[in-house]
Write a protein that holds these residues in place. Sequence first.
Motif, PDB file in Angstrom:
ATOM      1  N   ALA A 197       0.830  -1.214   0.000  1.00  0.00           N
ATOM      2  CA  ALA A 197       0.000   0.000   0.000  1.00  0.00           C
ATOM      3  C   ALA A 197       0.862   1.260   0.000  1.00  0.00           C
ATOM      4  O   ALA A 197       0.508   2.269  -0.612  1.00  0.00           O
ATOM      5  CB  ALA A 197      -0.921  -0.016   1.212  1.00  0.00           C
ATOM      6  N   TYR A 198       1.995   1.189   0.672  1.00  0.00           N
ATOM      7  CA  TYR A 198       2.891   2.350   0.733  1.00  0.00           C
ATOM      8  C   TYR A 198       3.455   2.680  -0.642  1.00  0.00           C
ATOM      9  O   TYR A 198       3.479   3.844  -1.052  1.00  0.00           O
ATOM     10  CB  TYR A 198       4.014   2.076   1.725  1.00  0.00           C
ATOM     11  N   VAL A 199       3.889   1.685  -1.363  1.00  0.00           N
ATOM     12  CA  VAL A 199       4.422   1.930  -2.714  1.00  0.00           C
ATOM     13  C   VAL A 199       3.332   2.513  -3.610  1.00  0.00           C
ATOM     14  O   VAL A 199       3.580   3.451  -4.382  1.00  0.00           O
ATOM     15  CB  VAL A 199       4.999   0.635  -3.320  1.00  0.00           C
ATOM     16  N   ALA A 200       2.110   1.982  -3.492  1.00  0.00           N
ATOM     17  CA  ALA A 200       0.994   2.527  -4.277  1.00  0.00           C
ATOM     18  C   ALA A 200       0.722   3.981  -3.893  1.00  0.00           C
ATOM     19  O   ALA A 200       0.423   4.822  -4.752  1.00  0.00           O
ATOM     20  CB  ALA A 200      -0.255   1.674  -4.064  1.00  0.00           C
ATOM     21  N   HIS A 201       0.844   4.274  -2.608  1.00  0.00           N
ATOM     22  CA  HIS A 201       0.651   5.654  -2.140  1.00  0.00           C
ATOM     23  C   HIS A 201       1.720   6.590  -2.715  1.00  0.00           C
ATOM     24  O   HIS A 201       1.404   7.690  -3.183  1.00  0.00           O
ATOM     25  CB  HIS A 201       0.693   5.682  -0.609  1.00  0.00           C
ATOM     26  N   LEU A 202       2.970   6.178  -2.681  1.00  0.00           N
ATOM     27  CA  LEU A 202       4.044   6.995  -3.249  1.00  0.00           C
ATOM     28  C   LEU A 202       3.783   7.264  -4.723  1.00  0.00           C
ATOM     29  O   LEU A 202       3.966   8.399  -5.207  1.00  0.00           O
ATOM     30  CB  LEU A 202       5.387   6.295  -3.078  1.00  0.00           C
ATOM     31  N   GLU A 203       3.338   6.256  -5.437  1.00  0.00           N
ATOM     32  CA  GLU A 203       3.035   6.426  -6.860  1.00  0.00           C
ATOM     33  C   GLU A 203       1.915   7.450  -7.059  1.00  0.00           C
ATOM     34  O   GLU A 203       2.001   8.329  -7.930  1.00  0.00           O
ATOM     35  CB  GLU A 203       2.633   5.079  -7.458  1.00  0.00           C
ATOM     36  N   ALA A 216       7.696   3.484 -11.444  1.00  0.00           N
ATOM     37  CA  ALA A 216       9.093   3.064 -11.317  1.00  0.00           C
ATOM     38  C   ALA A 216       9.798   3.854 -10.224  1.00  0.00           C
ATOM     39  O   ALA A 216      10.612   3.300  -9.464  1.00  0.00           O
ATOM     40  CB  ALA A 216       9.809   3.238 -12.649  1.00  0.00           C
ATOM     41  N   ARG A 217       9.509   5.140 -10.128  1.00  0.00           N
ATOM     42  CA  ARG A 217      10.162   5.973  -9.125  1.00  0.00           C
ATOM     43  C   ARG A 217       9.722   5.583  -7.708  1.00  0.00           C
ATOM     44  O   ARG A 217      10.531   5.601  -6.768  1.00  0.00           O
ATOM     45  CB  ARG A 217       9.888   7.445  -9.414  1.00  0.00           C
ATOM     46  N   ALA A 218       8.450   5.249  -7.552  1.00  0.00           N
ATOM     47  CA  ALA A 218       7.967   4.815  -6.240  1.00  0.00           C
ATOM     48  C   ALA A 218       8.661   3.528  -5.821  1.00  0.00           C
ATOM     49  O   ALA A 218       9.082   3.376  -4.662  1.00  0.00           O
ATOM     50  CB  ALA A 218       6.454   4.620  -6.277  1.00  0.00           C
ATOM     51  N   ALA A 325      -5.370   8.926   3.402  1.00  0.00           N
ATOM     52  CA  ALA A 325      -5.795   7.566   3.052  1.00  0.00           C
ATOM     53  C   ALA A 325      -4.743   6.549   3.446  1.00  0.00           C
ATOM     54  O   ALA A 325      -5.072   5.443   3.893  1.00  0.00           O
ATOM     55  CB  ALA A 325      -6.090   7.478   1.555  1.00  0.00           C
ATOM     56  N   PHE A 326      -3.464   6.936   3.310  1.00  0.00           N
ATOM     57  CA  PHE A 326      -2.421   5.993   3.719  1.00  0.00           C
ATOM     58  C   PHE A 326      -2.094   6.128   5.201  1.00  0.00           C
ATOM     59  O   PHE A 326      -2.226   5.173   5.972  1.00  0.00           O
ATOM     60  CB  PHE A 326      -1.149   6.165   2.898  1.00  0.00           C
ATOM     61  N   TYR A 327      -1.662   7.326   5.617  1.00  0.00           N
ATOM     62  CA  TYR A 327      -1.189   7.470   6.991  1.00  0.00           C
ATOM     63  C   TYR A 327      -2.319   7.413   8.023  1.00  0.00           C
ATOM     64  O   TYR A 327      -2.109   6.956   9.150  1.00  0.00           O
ATOM     65  CB  TYR A 327      -0.394   8.767   7.140  1.00  0.00           C
ATOM     66  N   GLY A 328      -3.515   7.852   7.640  1.00  0.00           N
ATOM     67  CA  GLY A 328      -4.629   7.810   8.570  1.00  0.00           C
ATOM     68  C   GLY A 328      -5.403   6.508   8.534  1.00  0.00           C
ATOM     69  O   GLY A 328      -5.657   5.893   9.569  1.00  0.00           O
ATOM     70  N   THR A 329      -5.762   6.069   7.319  1.00  0.00           N
ATOM     71  CA  THR A 329      -6.623   4.888   7.193  1.00  0.00           C
ATOM     72  C   THR A 329      -5.830   3.588   7.133  1.00  0.00           C
ATOM     73  O   THR A 329      -6.049   2.670   7.927  1.00  0.00           O
ATOM     74  CB  THR A 329      -7.526   5.018   5.956  1.00  0.00           C
ATOM     75  N   THR A 330      -4.882   3.480   6.198  1.00  0.00           N
ATOM     76  CA  THR A 330      -4.135   2.224   6.076  1.00  0.00           C
ATOM     77  C   THR A 330      -3.335   1.922   7.331  1.00  0.00           C
ATOM     78  O   THR A 330      -3.381   0.801   7.858  1.00  0.00           O
ATOM     79  CB  THR A 330      -3.195   2.279   4.860  1.00  0.00           C
ATOM     80  N   LEU A 331      -2.594   2.898   7.838  1.00  0.00           N
ATOM     81  CA  LEU A 331      -1.729   2.642   8.992  1.00  0.00           C
ATOM     82  C   LEU A 331      -2.483   2.618  10.315  1.00  0.00           C
ATOM     83  O   LEU A 331      -2.135   1.849  11.210  1.00  0.00           O
ATOM     84  CB  LEU A 331      -0.626   3.702   9.062  1.00  0.00           C
ATOM     85  N   SER A 332      -3.503   3.472  10.477  1.00  0.00           N
ATOM     86  CA  SER A 332      -4.175   3.584  11.774  1.00  0.00           C
ATOM     87  C   SER A 332      -5.621   3.152  11.766  1.00  0.00           C
ATOM     88  O   SER A 332      -6.249   3.078  12.824  1.00  0.00           O
ATOM     89  CB  SER A 332      -4.081   5.038  12.286  1.00  0.00           C
TER      90      SER A 332
END
Length: 671
Positions: A197-203, A216-218, A325-332
């Motif tokens: 999920a983190y890589v998708a978030h970076l992308e 590719a950069r993510a 969506a990542f730091y609030g929902t996915t992680l917490s």
Amino acid sequence: MKYLLLGAAAVALAAGASVAETDPAAKPTYGSYGFDSAGMDKSVKPGDDFYDYANGAWAKNTPIPADKSNYGAFNTLDDLSRERTKAILDAAQADPNSKIGAAYASYLDAATVEKKGLTPVKPWLAKIKAVKDKAAYAKLAAEAARAGIDGPFGFYVNQDDKDPETYILVLHQSGLGLPDRDFYLEPDAKMAAIRTAYVAHLEKMLTLAGEADAKARAAALMAFETEVAKVHWTQVDSRDADKTYNKMTLADLRKAAPGFDFAAYFAANKLAPKDLLVSQPSAVTGEAALIAKAPIGVLKDALLLRTLHGFADTLPDAIANENFAFYGTTLSGTPEREARWKRAVDFLKSSMGEEVGKAYVAQYFPPETKAAMDQLVRNVIAAMGRRIDGLTWMSDPAKARAHKKLAAFTPKIGYPDKWRDYTGLTMKRDDLFGNALRSNQYEFDYQVGKLGKPIYRWEWGMTPMEINAYANFGMVEIVFPAAILQPPFFDPHADPAVNYGGIGAVIGHELSHHFDDQGAKYDETGKLNQWWSDRDVANFKALTDKLVKQYDAYEPFPGAHVKGAFTLGENIGDLAGVAVALDAYHASLGGKPAPVIDGTTGDERFFLGWAQVWRRNYREPNLRQRLVTDPHSPSQYRADTVRNFDQWYSAFKPEAGGKIYLAPQDRVKIW
């Protein structure tokens, strides 16, 4: 306004008298004596789970609000604090000359933020894109640090642990976008899902910023951060005051970590430290080597993404929502972002907290409350002194030094004696991003401006509006902001036993941090200086090893345990805090028996008061993250530390064989 009724009753309470003696008509906020008995689940035996016995009905009937990852007593008070702060800021917003009003208005003005789009952040992104080599990267990383953007390393100004009258720069490991090294390295399926999920978030963030080749950069950045995670120290090693004290000259650092231009890094912020402390030297060396080998594009992408992460809430919702969506929902596990006004209040707390705090304490923290807390702290400190005298594992010379340390304590209650001055900080009503950037730069300059100056002993590390407390080893102080000094922690209309079990144990907790496995390494002057004999240290470790083992056995989820070594300091604090506060409560009775209220004894009310402040419901992702990153044990196990107290067994008479029952020889007693 029941929270303002803290006059003579509060003073009487601190001295040990009941409120009924001063105001027979007064009623506590919770229940008949200050405890929410309706929140109990008496179908649970105290010896099976005291937390559920005291809080089970509350836990079953209290949903977690959609904008929170967990919910409990701390959140209840935080909601109150933010409502009060909002009223202050709403009034300030109407004043065209108010700096805090301008900053608050800029945050609330979502339309202007959306209209500007990414225009405010584009100068930063352009600076990153202009970097052509590692030398330029080092200079920009320094500029980013001043702007509040996470870079490859972190640094801050603190007292020199072995020369506490001197400020020094402290350099530490950084460079990860996930909360801890374990998120990159643990092999289990849940961590693997977070990595995906983190890589998708970076992308997505790169795409939203208009960047090409985002996928590719993510992936390339994730690969780099994984290598960084491998050289990072663990949480356990990073909390060790001896291991993290590594004094170096700048020349020493450059020799130890030649892959990064630290001279240019510091010079970019007009710093040329003669000496500095390096918290995790092997990690810094390892990160520098990785930077030397990394493609410049990957390093630039790290700065770009940290810029978007750090300023997400000041940018349009497309960025802010993806970040959440990542730091609030996915992680917490939090389903919804907080309302904009709540985030605006938090922004003012972080950017001009003491300016807001002045108005807050004027309205919500009368002098009588401060005086009552001063007395309560003195009572708890006196109890700690008596417990030191009664220790069997500590030598007499160490006891003498421990008393010197107690005598050196500075308790700070409510708010600072000297307020911060924000004269040089510019806040504009139509420039939220600029306000955040200037605030970060202003704070950075304030902090590095301490170098070479006498220690700011009046300074606070929290605002008066925060629901928290802390111990500062170098300052030999314990600090309690105004906002935590309310029910259920402190209620002037509650029975004293409940208050001693609540705020009294919190006072004892913070006080005992100065004598925990790390705080005990600092002497009465705040210096990192072993003042115990080797035998004292060995005796202490034998006891703390038992506590580590006790907490290691706690398993919130199958296969996911509390880390007893990581949470040791806080677990010692809870154990000692309860012990000291219970002694202080007994002393406050002046030799008289505690009254029986609603069929409960004084000790029963004390332990129930302790359990009540730890009521908390967690979302699973949040609790899983805390097991990795939070040095505090989950609230249930904090409440259940009562299993180590003979007085708890006398009060509640749990049956042998209960799930938390401990045989007398297995009960951990330290302070």
